[in-house]
Design a protein around this motif. Structure first.
Motif, mmCIF file in Angstrom:
data_model
loop_
_atom_site.group_PDB
_atom_site.id
_atom_site.type_symbol
_atom_site.label_atom_id
_atom_site.label_comp_id
_atom_site.label_asym_id
_atom_site.label_seq_id
_atom_site.Cartn_x
_atom_site.Cartn_y
_atom_site.Cartn_z
ATOM 1 N N PHE A 202 -6.831 -0.811 5.442
ATOM 2 C CA PHE A 202 -5.998 -1.758 6.008
ATOM 3 C C PHE A 202 -4.690 -1.248 5.066
ATOM 4 O O PHE A 202 -5.049 -0.985 3.351
ATOM 5 N N VAL A 203 -3.664 -0.270 5.586
ATOM 6 C CA VAL A 203 -2.462 -0.250 4.636
ATOM 7 C C VAL A 203 -1.856 -1.343 4.450
ATOM 8 O O VAL A 203 -1.035 -1.623 5.177
ATOM 9 N N ALA A 204 -1.472 -2.028 2.907
ATOM 10 C CA ALA A 204 -0.443 -2.488 2.174
ATOM 11 C C ALA A 204 0.776 -2.388 3.090
ATOM 12 O O ALA A 204 1.389 -0.895 2.689
ATOM 13 N N GLN A 205 2.082 -3.213 3.575
ATOM 14 C CA GLN A 205 2.888 -3.104 4.241
ATOM 15 C C GLN A 205 3.787 -3.028 3.051
ATOM 16 O O GLN A 205 5.431 -2.731 3.015
ATOM 17 N N SER A 206 3.406 -3.388 1.837
ATOM 18 C CA SER A 206 4.809 -3.807 0.490
ATOM 19 C C SER A 206 3.088 -3.499 -0.627
ATOM 20 O O SER A 206 2.386 -4.650 -0.623
ATOM 21 N N THR A 207 3.744 -2.698 -1.571
ATOM 22 C CA THR A 207 2.967 -2.686 -3.008
ATOM 23 C C THR A 207 2.876 -3.243 -3.472
ATOM 24 O O THR A 207 3.309 -4.402 -3.846
ATOM 25 N N THR A 208 1.575 -3.785 -3.802
ATOM 26 C CA THR A 208 1.337 -4.978 -4.215
ATOM 27 C C THR A 208 0.347 -4.085 -5.952
ATOM 28 O O THR A 208 -0.170 -3.341 -5.762
ATOM 29 N N SER A 209 0.550 -5.055 -7.062
ATOM 30 C CA SER A 209 0.085 -3.905 -8.529
ATOM 31 C C SER A 209 -1.605 -4.768 -9.111
ATOM 32 O O SER A 209 -2.287 -5.116 -9.277
ATOM 33 N N SER A 210 -1.577 -6.025 -7.829
ATOM 34 C CA SER A 210 -2.604 -7.340 -8.317
ATOM 35 C C SER A 210 -3.465 -7.690 -6.336
ATOM 36 O O SER A 210 -2.159 -8.319 -6.604
ATOM 37 N N PHE A 211 -4.324 -8.303 -6.659
ATOM 38 C CA PHE A 211 -4.576 -9.269 -5.227
ATOM 39 C C PHE A 211 -6.040 -9.737 -5.860
ATOM 40 O O PHE A 211 -7.092 -8.554 -6.098
ATOM 41 N N SER A 212 -6.096 -10.860 -5.503
ATOM 42 C CA SER A 212 -7.709 -11.216 -4.866
ATOM 43 C C SER A 212 -7.371 -12.227 -3.914
ATOM 44 O O SER A 212 -6.514 -12.182 -2.582
ATOM 45 N N PHE A 213 -8.693 -11.870 -3.364
ATOM 46 C CA PHE A 213 -9.428 -11.837 -1.804
ATOM 47 C C PHE A 213 -10.648 -12.277 -1.131
ATOM 48 O O PHE A 213 -11.138 -12.269 -2.036
ATOM 49 N N ASP A 214 -10.930 -12.713 0.050
ATOM 50 C CA ASP A 214 -12.580 -12.966 -0.049
ATOM 51 C C ASP A 214 -12.828 -11.585 1.061
ATOM 52 O O ASP A 214 -11.948 -11.312 2.208
ATOM 53 N N VAL A 215 -13.525 -10.952 0.277
ATOM 54 C CA VAL A 215 -14.118 -9.597 1.325
ATOM 55 C C VAL A 215 -14.469 -10.023 2.732
ATOM 56 O O VAL A 215 -14.191 -9.331 4.113
ATOM 57 N N LYS A 216 -14.913 -11.085 3.242
ATOM 58 C CA LYS A 216 -15.136 -11.682 4.231
ATOM 59 C C LYS A 216 -14.249 -11.664 5.195
ATOM 60 O O LYS A 216 -14.540 -12.053 6.295
ATOM 61 N N ALA A 217 -13.081 -11.564 4.854
ATOM 62 C CA ALA A 217 -11.749 -11.564 5.868
ATOM 63 C C ALA A 217 -11.686 -10.788 6.173
ATOM 64 O O ALA A 217 -11.268 -9.844 7.440
ATOM 65 N N PHE A 218 -11.915 -9.109 5.954
ATOM 66 C CA PHE A 218 -11.727 -8.008 5.775
ATOM 67 C C PHE A 218 -13.088 -7.876 7.091
ATOM 68 O O PHE A 218 -12.754 -7.197 8.001
ATOM 69 N N ALA A 219 -13.652 -8.115 6.369
ATOM 70 C CA ALA A 219 -15.237 -7.970 6.997
ATOM 71 C C ALA A 219 -15.235 -8.819 8.689
ATOM 72 O O ALA A 219 -15.752 -7.558 9.678
ATOM 73 N N GLY A 220 -14.553 -9.175 8.982
ATOM 74 C CA GLY A 220 -14.898 -10.328 9.907
ATOM 75 C C GLY A 220 -13.472 -8.809 10.689
ATOM 76 O O GLY A 220 -13.719 -9.203 11.661
ATOM 77 N N GLU A 221 -12.428 -8.444 10.083
ATOM 78 C CA GLU A 221 -11.722 -8.017 11.008
ATOM 79 C C GLU A 221 -12.882 -6.797 11.213
ATOM 80 O O GLU A 221 -11.973 -6.158 12.630
#
Length: 396
Positions: A202-221
Motif C-alpha cells: 500500500f503506497v501512500a498517495q501523499s507522503t506522511t512522516s507519522s501515522f497511526s492505524f489498526d493493522v486489521k484494516a490492512f489485513a482485511g484488504e
C-alpha cells in the motif's frame, strides 16, 4: 512497463528472489542475533544485531542485502541510521533497519502475544513517526507478516507493506492493481510475489512522516484480495527503512504496537473501512434511537506515557440502538491520538465515540467494539461516565 527478473540470496534462513520494475522492495527476511537489552544511545553495527527498547520492542540492524557496513544508533524510543556504506542499483534494497513487535526469525519482542489469529483480535493498533532526508534513495515502510500457522521462524506466506514515503525510482514488488482508502488515507495497491512469499503493498498517495492505524484494516484488504484468511496468524508488526543508496540520518523517532485479543470478527473488511480517526461529532448524550439498557467492557493496555483501549458496548435493552454514540470522560492528562471502528471527538475531557456506517447499529442483545490509542502524563486511569445515547451504562 516491463519488469526485470533478478535473483538474490538471503542469509542463513531462506533464499529470496525478487521481481522488480526499475527497483523493488521487500522486507528483510533474515536470521537475527540478539544483543543485550538497550539503553539510550546504543550503537549496533553487527549485520543482524538487535536489542530491545521500552521493554516491549526489538530494534534490528538487519543489513541483509549488502556486505557494506551499516550502523544504527538506538535511542530509548527508536533508532537512527548513522553509517550506511555502499549502494545497490535495481533489485532488492540494502537492508531493513527497523523496530518491531512480535516474532521475527525466532527473535520475539518481550511479552508479545504474537503470533495470534486475526479472528481472535478486536484490534491491533500501531503508530510510528519518521525523520526523513533528501540525500538517500529509500522507502519508509511498515512490514506486516501473516501466515496460516503461528510461525516464529522462517518466511511467512504473505507480507503486507505500508509505504509512507519513498524517493527515487523505487517501487514495490509486482504491479499496481488498484487503489484503496484505509484509515482515512488514499493508497495505491500493488500485488506480486518475490519468489518466496506473496506481497501486497500500500503506497501512500501523499507522503506522511507519522501515522497511526489498526493493522486489521490492512489485513482485511489482504483478505478481500485473496492473499490471506481471517484464520491466519499475525506474527509481527515492523516499521523502518529500505535504503538503496546512503540512508544516514533516516530515523524512527517513536513506535508503538499491540494486539488486543478477544472480540474479533469473522471476516475481512471491505475497501479498508476499518480504522476510523479522531474527529466527527461532539457531545456525549444526544442522537440515535434504541433501547434503555447497556453495558460497557473496557480493556486497556498501558505503558509509560501511553495506552490503548478496547471498548465493547453491549445493548441489554429490548430494541436495537441505531446511530449509537457512547459518551465518556477521560481523566485529566489523558488524550486520544487515534481510534478505530469509531470516530471520537474531542481528543480529551468529555468525549463521544460514534459508530461508523458499517457498525452504526447495535441489535438487541448484541454488541459493537471499537478502540483507541492515547497518551498519558501520569499513571493511567480508566474513563468514567459511560452513557449510550444518553442512557448511563453499567461498566465491567
Amino acid at each position: 512497463m516491463k519488469t526485470l527478473q533478478q535473483a538474490f540470496r538471503s542469509t542463513r534462513k531462506a533464499a529470496l528472489s525478487a521481481v522488480a520494475v526499475l527497483t523493488l522492495a521487500v522486507g528483510g527476511l533474515v536470521t537475527l542475533t540478539t544483543a543485550p537489552a538497550a539503553h539510550a544511545d546504543t550503537q549496533i553495527c553487527d549485520q543482524y544485531g538487535s536489542t530491545t527498547i521500552e521493554g516491549r520492542y526489538v530494534v534490528q540492524n538487519n543489513r541483509w542485502g549488502t556486505t557494506q557496513t551499516q550502523c544504527i544508533n538506538v535511542t530509548s524510543t527508536g533508532f537512527q541510521i548513522t553509517q550506511a556504506d555502499g549502494s545497490v542499483s535495481g533489485g532488492a534494497p540494502k537492508s531493513y533497519p527497523s523496530v518491531f513487535y512480535g516474532c521475527h526469525y525466532t527473535n520475539c519482542s518481550p511479552g508479545t502475544n504474537l503470533p495470534a489469529q486475526l479472528s481472535s483480535m478486536s484490534s491491533a493498533p500501531t503508530s510510528v513517526s519518521f525523520n526523513y532526508n533528501s540525500n538517500s534513495i529509500y522507502d519508509a515502510s511498515y512490514d506486516i507478516w501473516l501466515d496460516p500457522t503461528p510461525k516464529k521462524d522462517g518466511v511467512n506466506q504473505t507480507e503486507i507493506m505500508v509505504w509512507l514515503n519513498h524517493t527515487g525510482s523505487v517501487q514495490p514488488v509486482g504491479s499496481k492493481v488498484g487503489t484503496a482508502n484505509i484509515a482515512g488515507r488514499g493508497w495505491d495497491v500493488w500485488t506480486g510475489n518475490n519468489g518466496t512469499n506473496n506481497v501486497i503493498s500500500f503506497v501512500a498517495q501523499s507522503t506522511t512522516s507519522s501515522f497511526s492505524f489498526d493493522v486489521k484494516a490492512f489485513a482485511g484488504e489482504a483478505i478481500n484480495r485473496g492473499l490471506a484468511q481471517n484464520s491466519w496468524y499475525l506474527t509481527s508488526i515492523q516499521a523502518g527503512f529500505e535504503p538503496w543508496s546512503n540512508g544516514v540520518g533516516l530515523a524512527v523517532t517513536s513506535f508503538s504496537a499491540s494486539a488486543n485479543l478477544g472480540g474479533g470478527t469473522s471476516g475481512g473488511t471491505t475497501g479498508g473501512t476499518t480504522g476510523g480517526t479522531t474527529g466527527g461529532s461532539t457531545g456525549g448524550t444526544t442522537g440515535g434511537t434504541g433501547g434503555s439498557g447497556c453495558r460497557v467492557t473496557f480493556t486497556p493496555q498501558t505503558w509509560s506515557g501511553g495506552f490503548t483501549a478496547n471498548v465493547t458496548v453491549a445493548n441489554t435493552g429490548s430494541s436495537a440502538v441505531n446511530n449509537w454514540r457512547l459518551g465518556f470522560t477521560l481523566p485529566s492528562g489523558e488524550s486520544i491520538t487515534s481510534a478505530w471502528n469509531a470516530t471520537i471527538s474531542p481528543s480529551s475531557g468529555a468525549v463521544t465515540a460514534t459508530g461508523l456506517s458499517y457498525n452504526a447499529q447495535i441489535p438487541a442483545g448484541g454488541s459493537q467494539s471499537f478502540g483507541f490509542q492515547g497518551t498519558s502524563s501520569g499513571s493511567f486511569t480508566a474513563p468514567s461516565g459511560f452513557n449510550l445515547n444518553g442512557t448511563a451504562c453499567a461498566v465491567s
